[in-house]
Design a protein around this motif. Sequence first.
Motif, PDB file in Angstrom:
ATOM      1  N   VAL A 129       0.838  -1.199   0.000  1.00 41.00           N
ATOM      2  CA  VAL A 129       0.000   0.000   0.000  1.00 41.00           C
ATOM      3  C   VAL A 129       0.873   1.249   0.000  1.00 41.00           C
ATOM      4  O   VAL A 129       0.630   2.207  -0.752  1.00 41.00           O
ATOM      5  N   THR A 130       1.903   1.237   0.826  1.00 35.01           N
ATOM      6  CA  THR A 130       2.811   2.382   0.918  1.00 35.01           C
ATOM      7  C   THR A 130       3.515   2.641  -0.407  1.00 35.01           C
ATOM      8  O   THR A 130       3.660   3.798  -0.833  1.00 35.01           O
ATOM      9  N   LEU A 131       3.920   1.587  -1.086  1.00 37.95           N
ATOM     10  CA  LEU A 131       4.576   1.757  -2.391  1.00 37.95           C
ATOM     11  C   LEU A 131       3.632   2.368  -3.421  1.00 37.95           C
ATOM     12  O   LEU A 131       4.030   3.225  -4.212  1.00 37.95           O
ATOM     13  N   VAL A 132       2.372   1.929  -3.410  1.00 35.27           N
ATOM     14  CA  VAL A 132       1.385   2.514  -4.335  1.00 35.27           C
ATOM     15  C   VAL A 132       1.244   4.009  -4.065  1.00 35.27           C
ATOM     16  O   VAL A 132       1.288   4.846  -4.984  1.00 35.27           O
ATOM     17  N   ILE A 133       1.078   4.372  -2.797  1.00 35.50           N
ATOM     18  CA  ILE A 133       0.929   5.783  -2.430  1.00 35.50           C
ATOM     19  C   ILE A 133       2.177   6.574  -2.817  1.00 35.50           C
ATOM     20  O   ILE A 133       2.087   7.676  -3.377  1.00 35.50           O
TER      21      ILE A 133
ATOM     22  N   GLY B  68       4.141  10.719  -6.018  1.00 38.32           N
ATOM     23  CA  GLY B  68       5.269  11.362  -6.672  1.00 38.32           C
ATOM     24  C   GLY B  68       5.042  11.604  -8.151  1.00 38.32           C
ATOM     25  O   GLY B  68       5.334  12.687  -8.671  1.00 38.32           O
ATOM     26  N   ALA B  69       4.512  10.588  -8.835  1.00 36.54           N
ATOM     27  CA  ALA B  69       4.300  10.723 -10.282  1.00 36.54           C
ATOM     28  C   ALA B  69       3.247  11.779 -10.594  1.00 36.54           C
ATOM     29  O   ALA B  69       3.412  12.580 -11.531  1.00 36.54           O
ATOM     30  N   GLY B  70       2.157  11.813  -9.813  1.00 38.69           N
ATOM     31  CA  GLY B  70       1.123  12.823 -10.043  1.00 38.69           C
ATOM     32  C   GLY B  70       1.652  14.222  -9.832  1.00 38.69           C
ATOM     33  O   GLY B  70       1.356  15.140 -10.617  1.00 38.69           O
ATOM     34  N   THR B  71       2.445  14.406  -8.792  1.00 37.07           N
ATOM     35  CA  THR B  71       3.045  15.712  -8.527  1.00 37.07           C
ATOM     36  C   THR B  71       3.992  16.108  -9.652  1.00 37.07           C
ATOM     37  O   THR B  71       3.987  17.263 -10.109  1.00 37.07           O
ATOM     38  N   TRP B  72       4.796  15.171 -10.103  1.00 39.87           N
ATOM     39  CA  TRP B  72       5.738  15.443 -11.191  1.00 39.87           C
ATOM     40  C   TRP B  72       5.002  15.876 -12.458  1.00 39.87           C
ATOM     41  O   TRP B  72       5.485  16.730 -13.201  1.00 39.87           O
ATOM     42  N   LEU B  73       3.823  15.320 -12.674  1.00 39.23           N
ATOM     43  CA  LEU B  73       3.078  15.619 -13.897  1.00 39.23           C
ATOM     44  C   LEU B  73       2.369  16.969 -13.859  1.00 39.23           C
ATOM     45  O   LEU B  73       2.314  17.660 -14.882  1.00 39.23           O
ATOM     46  N   ILE B  74       1.811  17.368 -12.715  1.00 34.54           N
ATOM     47  CA  ILE B  74       0.915  18.537 -12.750  1.00 34.54           C
ATOM     48  C   ILE B  74       1.394  19.748 -11.949  1.00 34.54           C
ATOM     49  O   ILE B  74       0.844  20.836 -12.124  1.00 34.54           O
ATOM     50  N   ALA B  75       2.357  19.593 -11.065  1.00 34.36           N
ATOM     51  CA  ALA B  75       2.797  20.743 -10.270  1.00 34.36           C
ATOM     52  C   ALA B  75       3.498  21.768 -11.166  1.00 34.36           C
ATOM     53  O   ALA B  75       3.976  21.440 -12.255  1.00 34.36           O
ATOM     54  N   PRO B  76       3.573  23.012 -10.726  1.00 35.26           N
ATOM     55  CA  PRO B  76       4.177  24.062 -11.569  1.00 35.26           C
ATOM     56  C   PRO B  76       5.659  23.822 -11.827  1.00 35.26           C
ATOM     57  O   PRO B  76       6.366  23.230 -11.009  1.00 35.26           O
ATOM     58  N   ASP B  77       6.118  24.308 -12.962  1.00 35.61           N
ATOM     59  CA  ASP B  77       7.544  24.262 -13.276  1.00 35.61           C
ATOM     60  C   ASP B  77       8.345  25.048 -12.238  1.00 35.61           C
ATOM     61  O   ASP B  77       7.830  25.964 -11.581  1.00 35.61           O
ATOM     62  N   TYR B  78       9.616  24.681 -12.120  1.00 40.35           N
ATOM     63  CA  TYR B  78      10.569  25.395 -11.267  1.00 40.35           C
ATOM     64  C   TYR B  78      10.159  25.398  -9.789  1.00 40.35           C
ATOM     65  O   TYR B  78      10.376  26.376  -9.071  1.00 40.35           O
ATOM     66  N   THR B  79       9.515  24.315  -9.372  1.00 44.84           N
ATOM     67  CA  THR B  79       9.210  24.139  -7.950  1.00 44.84           C
ATOM     68  C   THR B  79       9.804  22.803  -7.502  1.00 44.84           C
ATOM     69  O   THR B  79      10.108  21.944  -8.328  1.00 44.84           O
ATOM     70  N   ILE B  80       9.972  22.649  -6.199  1.00 46.48           N
ATOM     71  CA  ILE B  80      10.478  21.405  -5.625  1.00 46.48           C
ATOM     72  C   ILE B  80       9.492  20.953  -4.560  1.00 46.48           C
ATOM     73  O   ILE B  80       9.060  21.747  -3.716  1.00 46.48           O
TER      74      ILE B  80
ATOM     75  N   PHE C 123      -1.102  11.608   3.806  1.00 53.59           N
ATOM     76  CA  PHE C 123      -2.415  11.766   3.170  1.00 53.59           C
ATOM     77  C   PHE C 123      -2.881  10.446   2.557  1.00 53.59           C
ATOM     78  O   PHE C 123      -4.062  10.094   2.651  1.00 53.59           O
ATOM     79  N   GLY C 124      -1.957   9.713   1.946  1.00 58.11           N
ATOM     80  CA  GLY C 124      -2.327   8.437   1.354  1.00 58.11           C
ATOM     81  C   GLY C 124      -2.745   7.413   2.390  1.00 58.11           C
ATOM     82  O   GLY C 124      -3.751   6.714   2.226  1.00 58.11           O
ATOM     83  N   TRP C 125      -1.976   7.300   3.474  1.00 59.90           N
ATOM     84  CA  TRP C 125      -2.321   6.356   4.531  1.00 59.90           C
ATOM     85  C   TRP C 125      -3.673   6.695   5.141  1.00 59.90           C
ATOM     86  O   TRP C 125      -4.482   5.812   5.420  1.00 59.90           O
TER      87      TRP C 125
ATOM     88  N   PHE D 125      -2.266  13.844  -4.658  1.00 60.73           N
ATOM     89  CA  PHE D 125      -1.938  12.573  -5.306  1.00 60.73           C
ATOM     90  C   PHE D 125      -1.552  11.494  -4.291  1.00 60.73           C
ATOM     91  O   PHE D 125      -1.716  10.307  -4.566  1.00 60.73           O
ATOM     92  N   GLY D 126      -1.073  11.894  -3.125  1.00 58.06           N
ATOM     93  CA  GLY D 126      -0.926  10.916  -2.063  1.00 58.06           C
ATOM     94  C   GLY D 126      -2.279  10.343  -1.678  1.00 58.06           C
ATOM     95  O   GLY D 126      -2.439   9.123  -1.528  1.00 58.06           O
ATOM     96  N   ALA D 127      -3.280  11.234  -1.537  1.00 52.31           N
ATOM     97  CA  ALA D 127      -4.640  10.792  -1.213  1.00 52.31           C
ATOM     98  C   ALA D 127      -5.212   9.911  -2.323  1.00 52.31           C
ATOM     99  O   ALA D 127      -5.863   8.890  -2.051  1.00 52.31           O
ATOM    100  N   VAL D 128      -4.973  10.286  -3.576  1.00 57.01           N
ATOM    101  CA  VAL D 128      -5.426   9.458  -4.701  1.00 57.01           C
ATOM    102  C   VAL D 128      -4.772   8.081  -4.629  1.00 57.01           C
ATOM    103  O   VAL D 128      -5.433   7.054  -4.832  1.00 57.01           O
ATOM    104  N   GLY D 129      -3.476   8.044  -4.318  1.00 58.42           N
ATOM    105  CA  GLY D 129      -2.786   6.769  -4.171  1.00 58.42           C
ATOM    106  C   GLY D 129      -3.391   5.920  -3.067  1.00 58.42           C
ATOM    107  O   GLY D 129      -3.545   4.698  -3.207  1.00 58.42           O
ATOM    108  N   GLY D 130      -3.771   6.558  -1.956  1.00 54.70           N
ATOM    109  CA  GLY D 130      -4.416   5.829  -0.869  1.00 54.70           C
ATOM    110  C   GLY D 130      -5.762   5.249  -1.277  1.00 54.70           C
ATOM    111  O   GLY D 130      -6.092   4.109  -0.932  1.00 54.70           O
TER     112      GLY D 130
END
Length: 199
Positions: free
Chosen positions: A96-100, A105-117, A126-128, A176-181
Amino acid sequence: MALAQRVRDGAPRWRSAAVVVVAFVALLWGIEVVDTVVGGRLDNGGVRPRSEDGAIGILLAPLLHVGWGHLIANTGPVLVLGFLVLAADLTRGIAVTLVIWLVGGAGTWLIAPDYTIHLGASTLIFGWLVYLILRGVFSLRIGEILLGVVLLVAYGGVLWGVLPGQTGVSWQSHLFGAVGGALAAWWFRGRERANQNAF
């Protein structure tokens, strides 16, 4: 291997879960010590959206924190929610933890703004939380439903963190952590029911 052997030999599941989650928190604190020594340079290993180099952050971001205040704020929820996820079934809890971890991480990488960390264990928190709230809905086990209700009352307010609005907070990793959960709760629903029938 040794941990798996102890579980097979009859060590209480709660004890194995406690060992794993305390070891994980110790790892987070150890990493923050190193990050402090190197002047915060490890924070560059967080998710940097749509950057090829930043994709490694999908794997590293939950291990990194923006200073001690950030880590301290996450430590309590990691201990409580991580333990509850792992205590029912250690192998499933790790899955479960690996899915979250990956979905967050992948969802954040896809939609978060450029030049942010984006970094921090709140992706897992949030996922748990969402997983534990929804697990009983899919398993139909009274104890898990009641636990989900208690957690919703105790922690439900933090779920507003999946919405934009607070400066400097990565709502994308929360979302996306919540979505993973939620995906994990749905994905592992068959095993929950199989475990219910086994007792």
